[in-house]
Design a protein around this motif. Sequence first.
Motif, PDB file in Angstrom:
ATOM      1  N   GLY A  21       0.808  -1.208   0.000  1.00 63.16           N
ATOM      2  CA  GLY A  21       0.000   0.000   0.000  1.00 63.16           C
ATOM      3  C   GLY A  21       0.843   1.260   0.000  1.00 63.16           C
ATOM      4  O   GLY A  21       0.514   2.249  -0.662  1.00 63.16           O
ATOM      5  N   LEU A  22       1.949   1.252   0.725  1.00 59.84           N
ATOM      6  CA  LEU A  22       2.845   2.413   0.756  1.00 59.84           C
ATOM      7  C   LEU A  22       3.505   2.622  -0.604  1.00 59.84           C
ATOM      8  O   LEU A  22       3.661   3.766  -1.056  1.00 59.84           O
ATOM      9  CB  LEU A  22       3.906   2.226   1.852  1.00 59.84           C
ATOM     10  N   TRP A  23       3.896   1.523  -1.258  1.00 59.11           N
ATOM     11  CA  TRP A  23       4.471   1.656  -2.597  1.00 59.11           C
ATOM     12  C   TRP A  23       3.428   2.156  -3.594  1.00 59.11           C
ATOM     13  O   TRP A  23       3.734   2.899  -4.523  1.00 59.11           O
ATOM     14  CB  TRP A  23       5.047   0.317  -3.063  1.00 59.11           C
ATOM     15  N   SER A  28       4.301   3.320  -7.481  1.00 57.11           N
ATOM     16  CA  SER A  28       5.332   2.380  -7.914  1.00 57.11           C
ATOM     17  C   SER A  28       4.738   1.008  -8.240  1.00 57.11           C
ATOM     18  O   SER A  28       3.885   0.492  -7.506  1.00 57.11           O
ATOM     19  CB  SER A  28       6.394   2.219  -6.824  1.00 57.11           C
ATOM     20  N   ARG A  29       5.207   0.412  -9.342  1.00 55.50           N
ATOM     21  CA  ARG A  29       4.776  -0.931  -9.715  1.00 55.50           C
ATOM     22  C   ARG A  29       5.304  -1.997  -8.751  1.00 55.50           C
ATOM     23  O   ARG A  29       4.873  -3.155  -8.810  1.00 55.50           O
ATOM     24  CB  ARG A  29       5.236  -1.245 -11.138  1.00 55.50           C
ATOM     25  N   LEU A  32       2.802  -4.167  -6.858  1.00 58.07           N
ATOM     26  CA  LEU A  32       2.243  -5.378  -7.448  1.00 58.07           C
ATOM     27  C   LEU A  32       3.147  -6.583  -7.255  1.00 58.07           C
ATOM     28  O   LEU A  32       2.698  -7.730  -7.323  1.00 58.07           O
ATOM     29  CB  LEU A  32       1.991  -5.164  -8.945  1.00 58.07           C
ATOM     30  N   GLN A  33       4.412  -6.330  -7.011  1.00 55.90           N
ATOM     31  CA  GLN A  33       5.350  -7.425  -6.779  1.00 55.90           C
ATOM     32  C   GLN A  33       5.313  -7.902  -5.329  1.00 55.90           C
ATOM     33  O   GLN A  33       5.709  -9.019  -5.027  1.00 55.90           O
ATOM     34  CB  GLN A  33       6.769  -6.975  -7.139  1.00 55.90           C
ATOM     35  N   ILE A  34       4.805  -7.046  -4.440  1.00 56.98           N
ATOM     36  CA  ILE A  34       4.820  -7.352  -3.008  1.00 56.98           C
ATOM     37  C   ILE A  34       3.480  -7.862  -2.512  1.00 56.98           C
ATOM     38  O   ILE A  34       3.412  -8.668  -1.598  1.00 56.98           O
ATOM     39  CB  ILE A  34       5.235  -6.092  -2.210  1.00 56.98           C
ATOM     40  N   ILE A 156      -5.088   2.697 -10.896  1.00 58.95           N
ATOM     41  CA  ILE A 156      -5.151   2.679 -12.362  1.00 58.95           C
ATOM     42  C   ILE A 156      -3.772   2.918 -12.964  1.00 58.95           C
ATOM     43  O   ILE A 156      -3.358   2.252 -13.919  1.00 58.95           O
ATOM     44  CB  ILE A 156      -6.143   3.743 -12.858  1.00 58.95           C
ATOM     45  N   TRP A 157      -3.051   3.878 -12.394  1.00 61.63           N
ATOM     46  CA  TRP A 157      -1.731   4.224 -12.909  1.00 61.63           C
ATOM     47  C   TRP A 157      -0.769   3.036 -12.857  1.00 61.63           C
ATOM     48  O   TRP A 157      -0.075   2.716 -13.829  1.00 61.63           O
ATOM     49  CB  TRP A 157      -1.181   5.400 -12.112  1.00 61.63           C
ATOM     50  N   VAL A 158      -0.755   2.355 -11.716  1.00 61.61           N
ATOM     51  CA  VAL A 158       0.172   1.237 -11.541  1.00 61.61           C
ATOM     52  C   VAL A 158      -0.170   0.085 -12.485  1.00 61.61           C
ATOM     53  O   VAL A 158       0.700  -0.475 -13.154  1.00 61.61           O
ATOM     54  CB  VAL A 158       0.147   0.769 -10.067  1.00 61.61           C
ATOM     55  N   PHE A 159      -1.449  -0.257 -12.556  1.00 64.92           N
ATOM     56  CA  PHE A 159      -1.848  -1.364 -13.425  1.00 64.92           C
ATOM     57  C   PHE A 159      -1.661  -1.030 -14.900  1.00 64.92           C
ATOM     58  O   PHE A 159      -1.239  -1.874 -15.699  1.00 64.92           O
ATOM     59  CB  PHE A 159      -3.307  -1.750 -13.155  1.00 64.92           C
ATOM     60  N   SER A 160      -1.968   0.218 -15.271  1.00 60.47           N
ATOM     61  CA  SER A 160      -1.835   0.594 -16.683  1.00 60.47           C
ATOM     62  C   SER A 160      -0.383   0.552 -17.130  1.00 60.47           C
ATOM     63  O   SER A 160      -0.080   0.172 -18.273  1.00 60.47           O
ATOM     64  CB  SER A 160      -2.417   1.993 -16.905  1.00 60.47           C
TER      65      SER A 160
END
Length: 472
Positions: A21-23, A28-29, A32-34, A156-160
């Motif tokens: 959540g902080l990332w 930051s993408r 999604l890795q964490i 949206i930004w991270v997933f896009s």
Amino acid sequence: MIDLKPSINFWHDLKSNQVAGLWLFLGSRKSLQIVHPSIFQLLFWGAVAASVNTLYSWMVAGQVGHFNSQGLVSYALWPFIALIVGIFLSQRMNNQRLMLVPALLWLVLDSNVLLIQCFLQYLGDNNLLNFLPDSIYNFLPTLFMVFFVWQSLAVIWVFSRELKWPWWERALIMFATVCTLVVWQMSVKQQPIWKVDDSPPTISEDALYAQGNLLRQTLEQIQLGDFSQTHWYFLGVAGDSYDSVFSSEVQRIKSQFDTRFGTLGRSVQLVNDPDTRTKIPIASETSIQLALNRIGQQMNKDTDVLFMYLTSHGLANHFELENAPIDLNQINPQWLRSALDKSGIKWRVIVISACYSGSFIPALQSDNTLVITASAADRSSFGCNSESDYTYFGRAFFDQAMREKSTLHDAFTDAQATVSKWENAQGFEPSEPQWSLGKNMELMLPQLEKHLFPSPTVIPTSPNPMPSPTTP
């Protein structure tokens, strides 16, 4: 690749999702890795977010009111939309576990932002943020609104970026999100999670019909000045009805002037207070002007002097009059100067206790006037808590200094030092009380003070615990 493999350890997943959540807040993408999605994590963070939002709504409502389930349903709209987005993404990417990620990340970030808001609200409710400039208070709601908008757009930004959507698709979805946010915000204001039912203010029939007689009787009792003596006349104005400290202060100071300074029969109090509407005339532009006119008619203009005290909340060039449901005009420096001039009162001592009251000095200055204010033109004053009997300046000047000193200047200097000591102890920005003395009044004041202050005697002061620090 997006790591969606959960561990079997609930607390390990909880920690990972908190970091994710902080990332996400940073766009930051790496979030999604964490992230470690699971139905248990989604339910847990949903419960946390709902609880924190309910807590914040309860604190904002002043810890009164009732739980409003409709408000919780309105709040749930956003994680539900995020879940719909997750379902769409999981179908598009052929990854079923992806459906929980957008809602989970949104809930984690929202919980953290609301916890910060709750903490700041707690500090504000306990007067622990008064060291901050007033501009910060106006900026914070906008800042947290930006945070709320961003936590939705960040998903949206991270997933896009991760899924390499074309720019037009990113822009279209973000635009739709912002539009939905606007509609949602308009709705949620009417349905908070913790709701205080509006109770329209009322004025009783007794008070309505009593006010005319109260003002007339009060003005008729003002005695004519004896041309062989010098007399002080007192006019006290308590501006706001929703903080009882102003009413209490004016009534106590009028009693002090009547018994100690000889203004009995030559004093008027105008008070905005629901508890005194059938007993004391209200404070309004009309009642103030009529009181000034009557005092001007009764006094000997060459030898008598008016002591006028105004206490309320204030802004720059603004002294607040409030007595709901009555719609009162507000006092500005130009109007007050005009009202004083119309009354024909020559010698004037004007004391104003309100935030930014120093802004009244330029308009009120004259050769025959002493103006004292509780604060500089760009500073707040303190002590307008309904649990107090006096504001900071009112207690320091009237309840302490004027009981001990025999000149107004000595009383002002003493009160200035006392207020500064209290403010320093609380860590507040100094209010910097002001003193402005006209050249004719400077020569006349020592003679006038002989008829104000009684012969020196030992007079006990009232208890003076440090007042409550709310700002007017």
